[in-house]
Design a protein around this motif. Structure first.
Motif, PDB file in Angstrom:
ATOM      1  N   GLY A  98      37.975  50.472  40.736  1.00  0.00           N
ATOM      2  CA  GLY A  98      37.254  51.537  40.577  1.00  0.00           C
ATOM      3  C   GLY A  98      38.121  52.917  41.313  1.00  0.00           C
ATOM      4  O   GLY A  98      38.716  52.673  40.393  1.00  0.00           O
ATOM      5  N   TYR A 118      35.146  53.372  35.569  1.00  0.00           N
ATOM      6  CA  TYR A 118      33.854  53.321  36.161  1.00  0.00           C
ATOM      7  C   TYR A 118      32.837  51.931  35.682  1.00  0.00           C
ATOM      8  O   TYR A 118      32.177  51.397  36.216  1.00  0.00           O
ATOM      9  CB  TYR A 118      33.458  54.861  35.856  1.00  0.00           C
ATOM     10  N   HIS A 121      33.803  48.890  36.416  1.00  0.00           N
ATOM     11  CA  HIS A 121      33.419  48.621  38.376  1.00  0.00           C
ATOM     12  C   HIS A 121      32.382  48.487  38.320  1.00  0.00           C
ATOM     13  O   HIS A 121      31.693  46.934  38.998  1.00  0.00           O
ATOM     14  CB  HIS A 121      34.368  49.278  38.757  1.00  0.00           C
ATOM     15  N   SER A 122      31.611  49.107  37.478  1.00  0.00           N
ATOM     16  CA  SER A 122      29.704  48.948  37.569  1.00  0.00           C
ATOM     17  C   SER A 122      29.039  47.662  36.844  1.00  0.00           C
ATOM     18  O   SER A 122      28.119  46.733  37.673  1.00  0.00           O
ATOM     19  CB  SER A 122      29.490  50.607  37.308  1.00  0.00           C
ATOM     20  N   CYS A 187      38.454  43.524  37.892  1.00  0.00           N
ATOM     21  CA  CYS A 187      37.423  44.273  38.930  1.00  0.00           C
ATOM     22  C   CYS A 187      37.377  42.902  39.382  1.00  0.00           C
ATOM     23  O   CYS A 187      36.842  42.592  40.326  1.00  0.00           O
ATOM     24  CB  CYS A 187      36.595  45.069  37.884  1.00  0.00           C
TER      25      CYS A 187
END
Length: 262
Positions: A98, A118, A121-122, A187
């Motif tokens: 992230g 981002y 990662h989310s 990730c």
């Protein structure tokens, strides 16, 4: 009998373990709210249309944090400090996953690559959140105290996951597919390690609060290690696939008002 439902019920029935559970959850949600708020403020000019959705994501996370605090107040409890070894968000950051809080604390605009990082990662962490909330929903949807909160948070997490799929597919169509797949894989593999470590830490802290026997603690730890072994072999793949979501434009509408549970 050792089952997920019985384990959750034991944690919820005891004030000490419930206090720790809600404190950990509230802290993680509040951190997520801050992160999304900063990302929304720093979105590059080329992606300004994303800012309201990212802000909506952050507002939902803030709302979830308030809900967990309200659940504590309803039982006459207050939050406790979150043990460092249970801080999922910060442990992910330490593994380089992230966008770092240091970067988000500056006033420098993000890049498109930062936004892809981002979203990847989310996508991974929202998969975990969605699955966890669906598990709680299965057992406690009709619970007199938790039911309303679980239903609302579960719906929000499903929206967040749908939004991540939709936006990552948009970036993939614009030529970022290989970067996205690489970032998602990195990730996912880091997340399953952190999730294992956090799960072991949470169970250790809960065990001390609830006075679990060494045999029971060992059985729970073995279960966590077994889940990790499966995820390391095959399960991580569910976190890196992308498909058009059933919920289109899931974060495109207005923020739902946060209910009060206290």
């Amino acid at each position: 009998m050792l089952s997920a439902k019985n384990l959750f019920q034991e944690i919820l029935d005891d004030d000490g373990s419930f206090r720790l559970f809600c404190s950990i959850a509230a802290s993680g949600e509040s951190q997520g709210g801050w992160e999304n708020g900063r990302i929304a403020a720093l979105v590059p000019a080329s992606q300004r249309a994303l800012a309201p959705k990212i802000a909506r994501h952050g507002a939902d996370e803030d709302k979830h944090g308030r809900i967990f605090h309200a659940l504590l107040r309803k039982r006459g409890l207050t939050a406790v400090p979150v043990p460092e070894d249970t801080d999922y968000t910060m442990l992910l950051e330490k593994h380089g996953i992230g966008l770092a809080h240091e970067q988000l604390g500056r006033e420098e605009p993000l890049t498109e690559h930062d936004i892809i990082t981002y979203l990847a990662h989310s996508r991974v962490t929202e998969q975990r959140a969605s699955e966890q909330m669906r598990l709680l929903l299965r057992y406690f949807a009709d619970h007199p105290d938790l039911g309303r909160a679980v239903r609302m948070i579960s719906n929000d997490e499903d929206n967040h996951l749908a939004y991540c799929h939709e936006e990552l597919l948009r970036f993939a169509a614009a030529g970022h597919g290989r970067t996205i797949q690489h970032t998602l894989r990195v990730c996912a593999l880091a997340e399953i390690r952190v999730y294992r470590d956090v799960s072991l830490a949470v169970m250790e802290h809960m065990g001390r609060v609830l006075g679990w026997s060494r045999a029971r603690a060992a059985a729970l730890a073995a279960g966590i290690h077994a889940v990790y072994a499966y995820e390391r072999l095959l399960g991580w793949r569910r976190m890196v696939s992308l498909a058009p979501p059933g919920r289109a434009d899931a974060l495109g509408g207005p923020v739902a008002p946060a209910p009060e549970f206290a």
